[in-house]
Design a protein around this motif. Sequence first.
Motif, PDB file in Angstrom:
ATOM      1  N   LYS A   1      17.849  64.630 -17.916  1.00 19.34           N
ATOM      2  CA  LYS A   1      18.535  64.385 -16.650  1.00 19.34           C
ATOM      3  C   LYS A   1      20.034  64.624 -16.789  1.00 19.34           C
ATOM      4  O   LYS A   1      20.650  64.223 -17.778  1.00 19.34           O
ATOM      5  CB  LYS A   1      18.299  62.949 -16.179  1.00 19.34           C
ATOM      6  N   GLY A   2      20.605  65.312 -15.794  1.00 10.64           N
ATOM      7  CA  GLY A   2      22.043  65.524 -15.761  1.00 10.64           C
ATOM      8  C   GLY A   2      22.533  66.667 -16.620  1.00 10.64           C
ATOM      9  O   GLY A   2      23.733  66.836 -16.792  1.00 10.64           O
TER      10      GLY A   2
ATOM     11  N   ARG B   1      26.604  68.372 -11.251  1.00  7.51           N
ATOM     12  CA  ARG B   1      26.133  67.701 -12.467  1.00  7.51           C
ATOM     13  C   ARG B   1      26.983  66.463 -12.744  1.00  7.51           C
ATOM     14  O   ARG B   1      26.453  65.371 -12.957  1.00  7.51           O
ATOM     15  CB  ARG B   1      26.235  68.653 -13.671  1.00  7.51           C
TER      16      ARG B   1
ATOM     17  N   HIS C   1      24.888  63.796 -11.194  1.00  6.42           N
ATOM     18  CA  HIS C   1      23.895  63.878 -12.274  1.00  6.42           C
ATOM     19  C   HIS C   1      22.766  64.841 -11.945  1.00  6.42           C
ATOM     20  O   HIS C   1      21.619  64.647 -12.362  1.00  6.42           O
ATOM     21  CB  HIS C   1      23.346  62.493 -12.623  1.00  6.42           C
TER      22      HIS C   1
ATOM     23  N   THR D   1      20.438  67.916 -12.224  1.00  7.22           N
ATOM     24  CA  THR D   1      19.899  68.655 -13.362  1.00  7.22           C
ATOM     25  C   THR D   1      19.609  70.096 -12.944  1.00  7.22           C
ATOM     26  O   THR D   1      19.111  70.321 -11.834  1.00  7.22           O
ATOM     27  CB  THR D   1      18.588  67.979 -13.819  1.00  7.22           C
TER      28      THR D   1
END
Length: 219
Positions: A28-29, A186, A190, A192
């Motif tokens: 994630k992120g 991002r 966050h 992705t």
Amino acid sequence: GNMLKATNIKKKYNQLEVLKGVDISVNKGEIVSIIGSSGAGKSTLLHIIGTLDTADSGEIYLHNEPVHQYRNDKLAAYRNRHMGFVFQFHHLLPEFTALENICIPGWIAGRKKKEVEQEAIRLLQTLGLENRQDNKPHALSGGEQQRVAVARALINKPSIIFADEPTGNLDSTNAKEMHHLFVKLRDEFHQTFLIVTHNEELAGMSNRVLHMKDGLISE
Ligand code: ADP
Ligand code: ADP
């Protein structure tokens, strides 16, 4: 664990082994870029992981959901709700305004019309398109069209955005702007990304760069 995990992805076209057992995971992120020569299988891999194409074998998990097992209506709904797509060409619907184009995946998901519109207006602001909401795609510049496509990809707050040469059709100024937009999404939200790109600047802004060669990936 990983947000996205694909294991042992294989794909053949006739005698041509394009993917020979690819493993890939994304957290994630992260912005993860896939680079490699033309014909290496990058688009094929991205389409398979994004469930737009099927592998001959292999498994794909998004948030531990076995999306490789999903079929038909369930797959289409899952994809629309949890995955965003940006391609080299924007593929906006010419008869609809920028605002409507952005809203469409939200409406398809069955979300409340008003809530989707409010979210779309927020996205237009985030992407610097606030005075473009009533324009149809032909009235927008190439950079604006591609930003509308990014907003459309974001409308359902997808777990991941798959982007296939997202700046391949933009001049260097607009491409740079798009790269900074991805980084902002991002860092602030966050968001992705898994991106296929030839652009060294975009690859350089990524958290990780994966090289595709001979049907396999190396870091
Ligand atoms: P890249 O994105 O790295 O340029 P692609 O994934 O587009 O590579 O293509 C990988 C190889 O698979 C190429 O040789 C391409 O011609 C072939 N290929 C892709 N899609 C198909 C298809 N639908 N049928 C037959 N061959 C295909
Ligand atoms: P991209 O620009 O993303 O690499 P392409 O122009 O290579 O895409 O391919 C466009 C479409 O044609 C894709 O759906 C791909 O699967 C298909 N395709 C690519 N190469 C071949 C091929 N050699 N034979 C049949 N279909 C192909």
